[in-house]
Design a protein around this motif. Structure first.
Motif, PDB file in Angstrom:
ATOM      1  N   VAL A  43      77.131 105.836  48.568  1.00 13.26           N
ATOM      2  CA  VAL A  43      77.718 105.072  47.462  1.00 13.26           C
ATOM      3  C   VAL A  43      78.511 106.018  46.559  1.00 13.26           C
ATOM      4  O   VAL A  43      77.966 107.009  46.061  1.00 13.26           O
ATOM      5  CB  VAL A  43      76.614 104.354  46.649  1.00 13.26           C
ATOM      6  CG1 VAL A  43      77.199 103.690  45.409  1.00 13.26           C
ATOM      7  CG2 VAL A  43      75.877 103.333  47.517  1.00 13.26           C
ATOM      8  N   VAL A  91      78.740 100.433  40.158  1.00 17.65           N
ATOM      9  CA  VAL A  91      77.889 101.186  41.077  1.00 17.65           C
ATOM     10  C   VAL A  91      76.486 100.582  41.136  1.00 17.65           C
ATOM     11  O   VAL A  91      75.954 100.335  42.215  1.00 17.65           O
ATOM     12  CB  VAL A  91      77.811 102.680  40.684  1.00 17.65           C
ATOM     13  CG1 VAL A  91      76.743 103.417  41.484  1.00 17.65           C
ATOM     14  CG2 VAL A  91      79.164 103.346  40.870  1.00 17.65           C
ATOM     15  N   ARG A 148      77.115  97.924  43.979  1.00 22.12           N
ATOM     16  CA  ARG A 148      76.888  98.681  45.218  1.00 22.12           C
ATOM     17  C   ARG A 148      75.406  98.907  45.508  1.00 22.12           C
ATOM     18  O   ARG A 148      74.919  98.566  46.568  1.00 22.12           O
ATOM     19  CB  ARG A 148      77.612 100.026  45.147  1.00 22.12           C
ATOM     20  CG  ARG A 148      79.110  99.957  44.936  1.00 22.12           C
ATOM     21  CD  ARG A 148      79.866  99.358  46.121  1.00 22.12           C
ATOM     22  NE  ARG A 148      79.679 100.084  47.349  1.00 22.12           N
ATOM     23  CZ  ARG A 148      80.439 101.085  47.780  1.00 22.12           C
ATOM     24  NH1 ARG A 148      81.461 101.491  47.066  1.00 22.12           N
ATOM     25  NH2 ARG A 148      80.185 101.682  48.919  1.00 22.12           N
ATOM     26  N   ILE A 149      74.687  99.489  44.542  1.00 21.01           N
ATOM     27  CA  ILE A 149      73.271  99.775  44.777  1.00 21.01           C
ATOM     28  C   ILE A 149      72.476  98.479  44.899  1.00 21.01           C
ATOM     29  O   ILE A 149      71.647  98.335  45.801  1.00 21.01           O
ATOM     30  CB  ILE A 149      72.700 100.687  43.667  1.00 21.01           C
ATOM     31  CG1 ILE A 149      73.341 102.076  43.762  1.00 21.01           C
ATOM     32  CG2 ILE A 149      71.179 100.769  43.764  1.00 21.01           C
ATOM     33  CD1 ILE A 149      72.944 103.038  42.658  1.00 21.01           C
TER      34      ILE A 149
END
Length: 91
Positions: free
Chosen positions: A25, A55, A59-60
């Motif tokens: 990531v 993020v 993403r996470i």
């Protein structure tokens, strides 16, 4: 720069897999497996708060196997060198 630590509860059978995906990531600088309350901790460094939101939540948060997370933002960094210099001020 903004530094944050994302504390992650992960499906125990997927810790290694999730850790590997986290390292891919953008913005994730380091990933640690740890003892205690959480399974993994990811160190995230980004330029802006908006980037942090992308993020962490974008993403996470999309990685399968992550059960819960908690994000803490760092105010200040202390390195051993800085601490040594601070304590040496009175000498």
């Amino acid at each position: 720069m903004i530094t944050a630590f994302v504390l992650l509860d992960v499906d125990v059978a997927r810790v290694g897999e999730v850790a590997g995906l986290l390292t891919e990531v953008p913005g994730v600088r380091e990933v640690y497996s740890v003892t205690g309350r959480y399974d993994l901790i990811a160190k995230v460094v980004v330029a802006h708060n908006e980037d942090l939101a992308d993020v962490v939540t974008g993403r996470i948060g999309a990685i399968a196997g992550i059960e819960t997370s908690e994000t803490v933002i760092a105010f200040r960094s202390y390195s051993p060198r800085l601490l040594d210099e601070g304590f040496a001020l009175g000498e």
